[in-house]
Write a protein that holds these residues in place. Structure first.
Motif, PDB file in Angstrom:
ATOM      1  N   THR A 157       1.769   1.602  18.400  1.00 27.10           N
ATOM      2  CA  THR A 157       3.162   1.134  18.344  1.00 27.10           C
ATOM      3  C   THR A 157       3.841   1.510  17.040  1.00 27.10           C
ATOM      4  OG1 THR A 157       2.616  -0.741  19.773  1.00 27.10           O
ATOM      5  CG2 THR A 157       4.670  -0.881  18.528  1.00 27.10           C
ATOM      6  N   VAL A 158       3.126   1.471  15.938  1.00 32.14           N
ATOM      7  CA  VAL A 158       3.727   1.750  14.636  1.00 32.14           C
ATOM      8  C   VAL A 158       3.347   3.133  14.096  1.00 32.14           C
ATOM      9  CG1 VAL A 158       3.793  -0.707  14.039  1.00 32.14           C
ATOM     10  CG2 VAL A 158       1.812   0.669  13.371  1.00 32.14           C
ATOM     11  N   ASN A 159       2.546   3.869  14.840  1.00 30.50           N
ATOM     12  CA  ASN A 159       2.090   5.187  14.376  1.00 30.50           C
ATOM     13  C   ASN A 159       3.269   6.129  14.124  1.00 30.50           C
ATOM     14  OD1 ASN A 159      -0.009   7.157  13.813  1.00 30.50           O
ATOM     15  ND2 ASN A 159       0.618   8.151  15.718  1.00 30.50           N
ATOM     16  N   GLY A 160       3.330   6.686  12.918  1.00 28.53           N
ATOM     17  CA  GLY A 160       4.380   7.638  12.575  1.00 28.53           C
ATOM     18  C   GLY A 160       5.691   7.010  12.123  1.00 28.53           C
ATOM     19  N   LYS A 161       5.782   5.693  12.152  1.00 26.81           N
ATOM     20  CA  LYS A 161       7.013   5.006  11.744  1.00 26.81           C
ATOM     21  C   LYS A 161       6.919   4.572  10.286  1.00 26.81           C
ATOM     22  CE  LYS A 161       8.158   3.334  16.372  1.00 26.81           C
ATOM     23  NZ  LYS A 161       8.435   2.157  17.230  1.00 26.81           N
ATOM     24  N   ALA A 191       9.309   2.111   0.852  1.00 27.99           N
ATOM     25  CA  ALA A 191       9.823   1.883   2.211  1.00 27.99           C
ATOM     26  C   ALA A 191       9.774   3.127   3.083  1.00 27.99           C
ATOM     27  CB  ALA A 191      11.252   1.350   2.138  1.00 27.99           C
ATOM     28  N   ASP A 192       9.647   4.313   2.480  1.00 24.33           N
ATOM     29  CA  ASP A 192       9.650   5.529   3.280  1.00 24.33           C
ATOM     30  C   ASP A 192       8.248   6.010   3.649  1.00 24.33           C
ATOM     31  OD1 ASP A 192       8.857   6.275   0.791  1.00 24.33           O
ATOM     32  OD2 ASP A 192      10.283   7.917   0.549  1.00 24.33           O
ATOM     33  N   VAL A 193       7.231   5.188   3.382  1.00 22.27           N
ATOM     34  CA  VAL A 193       5.859   5.534   3.750  1.00 22.27           C
ATOM     35  C   VAL A 193       5.707   5.447   5.267  1.00 22.27           C
ATOM     36  CG1 VAL A 193       3.460   4.772   3.659  1.00 22.27           C
ATOM     37  CG2 VAL A 193       4.825   4.820   1.582  1.00 22.27           C
ATOM     38  N   SER A 194       5.150   6.516   5.854  1.00 26.96           N
ATOM     39  CA  SER A 194       4.902   6.523   7.298  1.00 26.96           C
ATOM     40  C   SER A 194       3.517   5.946   7.578  1.00 26.96           C
ATOM     41  CB  SER A 194       4.982   7.951   7.843  1.00 26.96           C
ATOM     42  OG  SER A 194       6.294   8.453   7.738  1.00 26.96           O
ATOM     43  N   LEU A 195       3.440   5.066   8.552  1.00 24.05           N
ATOM     44  CA  LEU A 195       2.170   4.463   8.926  1.00 24.05           C
ATOM     45  C   LEU A 195       1.436   5.356   9.916  1.00 24.05           C
ATOM     46  CD1 LEU A 195       3.290   0.754   9.455  1.00 24.05           C
ATOM     47  CD2 LEU A 195       2.255   1.772   7.419  1.00 24.05           C
ATOM     48  N   LEU A 196       0.116   5.302   9.846  1.00 26.63           N
ATOM     49  CA  LEU A 196      -0.725   6.037  10.775  1.00 26.63           C
ATOM     50  C   LEU A 196      -1.640   5.063  11.503  1.00 26.63           C
ATOM     51  CD1 LEU A 196      -1.811   9.083   8.572  1.00 26.63           C
ATOM     52  CD2 LEU A 196       0.060   8.979  10.241  1.00 26.63           C
ATOM     53  N   LYS A 197      -1.954   5.392  12.730  1.00 28.41           N
ATOM     54  CA  LYS A 197      -2.879   4.553  13.483  1.00 28.41           C
ATOM     55  C   LYS A 197      -4.192   4.445  12.711  1.00 28.41           C
ATOM     56  CE  LYS A 197      -4.971   4.006  18.048  1.00 28.41           C
ATOM     57  NZ  LYS A 197      -5.092   4.556  19.419  1.00 28.41           N
ATOM     58  N   GLY A 198      -4.674   3.210  12.546  1.00 21.61           N
ATOM     59  CA  GLY A 198      -5.897   2.989  11.784  1.00 21.61           C
ATOM     60  C   GLY A 198      -5.648   2.496  10.375  1.00 21.61           C
ATOM     61  N   ASP A 199      -4.387   2.611   9.892  1.00 24.58           N
ATOM     62  CA  ASP A 199      -4.047   2.050   8.587  1.00 24.58           C
ATOM     63  C   ASP A 199      -4.248   0.537   8.621  1.00 24.58           C
ATOM     64  OD1 ASP A 199      -3.350   4.492   7.588  1.00 24.58           O
ATOM     65  OD2 ASP A 199      -1.181   4.157   7.663  1.00 24.58           O
ATOM     66  N   ILE A 200      -4.612  -0.024   7.493  1.00 26.13           N
ATOM     67  CA  ILE A 200      -4.756  -1.473   7.392  1.00 26.13           C
ATOM     68  C   ILE A 200      -3.640  -2.012   6.506  1.00 26.13           C
ATOM     69  CG2 ILE A 200      -6.226  -3.380   6.632  1.00 26.13           C
ATOM     70  CD1 ILE A 200      -8.624  -1.542   7.199  1.00 26.13           C
ATOM     71  N   LEU A 201      -2.803  -2.879   7.060  1.00 19.87           N
ATOM     72  CA  LEU A 201      -1.689  -3.463   6.329  1.00 19.87           C
ATOM     73  C   LEU A 201      -2.079  -4.850   5.840  1.00 19.87           C
ATOM     74  CD1 LEU A 201      -0.385  -1.253   8.194  1.00 19.87           C
ATOM     75  CD2 LEU A 201       1.693  -2.642   8.129  1.00 19.87           C
ATOM     76  N   ILE A 202      -1.870  -5.099   4.561  1.00 17.36           N
ATOM     77  CA  ILE A 202      -2.111  -6.422   3.999  1.00 17.36           C
ATOM     78  C   ILE A 202      -0.759  -7.124   3.913  1.00 17.36           C
ATOM     79  CG2 ILE A 202      -3.009  -7.717   2.036  1.00 17.36           C
ATOM     80  CD1 ILE A 202      -4.776  -5.278   1.434  1.00 17.36           C
ATOM     81  N   ALA A 216       4.769  -8.390  18.256  1.00 21.14           N
ATOM     82  CA  ALA A 216       5.791  -7.379  18.503  1.00 21.14           C
ATOM     83  C   ALA A 216       5.318  -5.966  18.138  1.00 21.14           C
ATOM     84  CB  ALA A 216       7.064  -7.699  17.706  1.00 21.14           C
ATOM     85  N   LEU A 217       4.520  -5.846  17.092  1.00 22.01           N
ATOM     86  CA  LEU A 217       4.190  -4.514  16.577  1.00 22.01           C
ATOM     87  C   LEU A 217       2.713  -4.146  16.639  1.00 22.01           C
ATOM     88  CD1 LEU A 217       6.393  -4.564  13.325  1.00 22.01           C
ATOM     89  CD2 LEU A 217       6.977  -3.598  15.576  1.00 22.01           C
ATOM     90  N   PHE A 218       1.837  -5.120  16.762  1.00 22.65           N
ATOM     91  CA  PHE A 218       0.405  -4.815  16.643  1.00 22.65           C
ATOM     92  C   PHE A 218      -0.429  -5.200  17.848  1.00 22.65           C
ATOM     93  CE2 PHE A 218       2.098  -5.018  12.395  1.00 22.65           C
ATOM     94  CZ  PHE A 218       1.475  -3.968  11.737  1.00 22.65           C
TER      95      PHE A 218
END
Length: 222
Positions: A157-161, A191-202, A216-218
């Motif tokens: 859902t958040v990959n590439g965003k 704020a302009d960092v693109s997320l990738l599938k598998g990233d871990i957000l704290i 909604a997102l995960f």
């Protein structure tokens, strides 16, 4: 100078703290009434002694008031835990952390002057429950009754965003403290960092907001 710690009670909780502090290079005094337990930690702690922590003179002879931090990890004997804590407070120990068995025990410990009270079994239970309920929640740390820090794994859902695209702070009231990608950690990511599938957000925020964001997102099905 190395900080000096004393751990009273060498069960699973106290023993684990003793080992961890020792591995970090701290000076640790391990105390228990059980000789077998003390012998087990003789080569782990700086010093390990058989002693009754409810005896005022014993604590004085150990120089307990000179330690930077004393952890009372006594298991099921609530009376010994309370009496030990009271002795430590009366002797002016700088910082006292005590393991509580239940809420009543915690109330008594707080009233007699414990600086910090912990519920290791309960807290671990909460963390495991969050992990079981959602495959996206990797870890969970309760800051208060309403706020927490959570590790969430990014899915499709958040990959590439980017964080700008997701607008997480405005939409969900949560803050991204860091992003872990492999062995690297980006603290306070732009704020302009693109997320990738598998990233871990704290993530830090109110529990209700974190839950909204997670669903909604995960909540990826794959």
């Amino acid at each position: 100078m190395k900080k000096q710690f004393a751990v009273i009670g060498l069960g699973r909780f106290g023993g684990s703290i003793c080992e961890s502090l020792s591995k970090q290079g701290m000076e640790v005094l391990a105390i228990d009434t059980n000789e077998d337990k003390v012998n087990r930690f003789a080569n782990v702690a700086t010093h390990a002694v058989v002693a009754d922590s409810t005896d005022e003179n014993t604590l004085k002879s150990l120089g307990i008031r000179n330690f930077d931090h004393v952890i009372v990890a006594i298991g099921d004997n609530i009376q010994s835990s309370i009496l030990t804590t009271l002795m430590l407070v009366e002797q002016g120990v700088k910082h006292i952390t005590v393991k509580a068995q239940n809420d009543y025990h915690e109330k008594v410990l707080n009233k007699i002057g414990a600086h910090k009270v912990v519920h290791p079994e309960r807290d671990m239970g909460v963390r495991i429950a969050h992990n079981i309920v959602s495959k996206n929640v990797l870890d969970y740390l309760e800051l208060s009754d309403e706020y927490s820090i959570v590790e969430l794994m990014a899915g499709t859902t958040v990959n590439g965003k980017t964080l700008i695209d997701l607008d997480i702070r405005a939409k969900y009231g949560c803050n991204i403290m860091a992003i872990k990608r492999g062995e690297t950690i980006d603290v306070s990511p732009s704020a302009d960092v693109s997320l990738l599938k598998g990233d871990i957000l704290i993530v830090i925020g109110a529990d209700s907001d974190i839950n909204r964001m997670e669903h909604a997102l995960f909540d990826d099905e794959d």
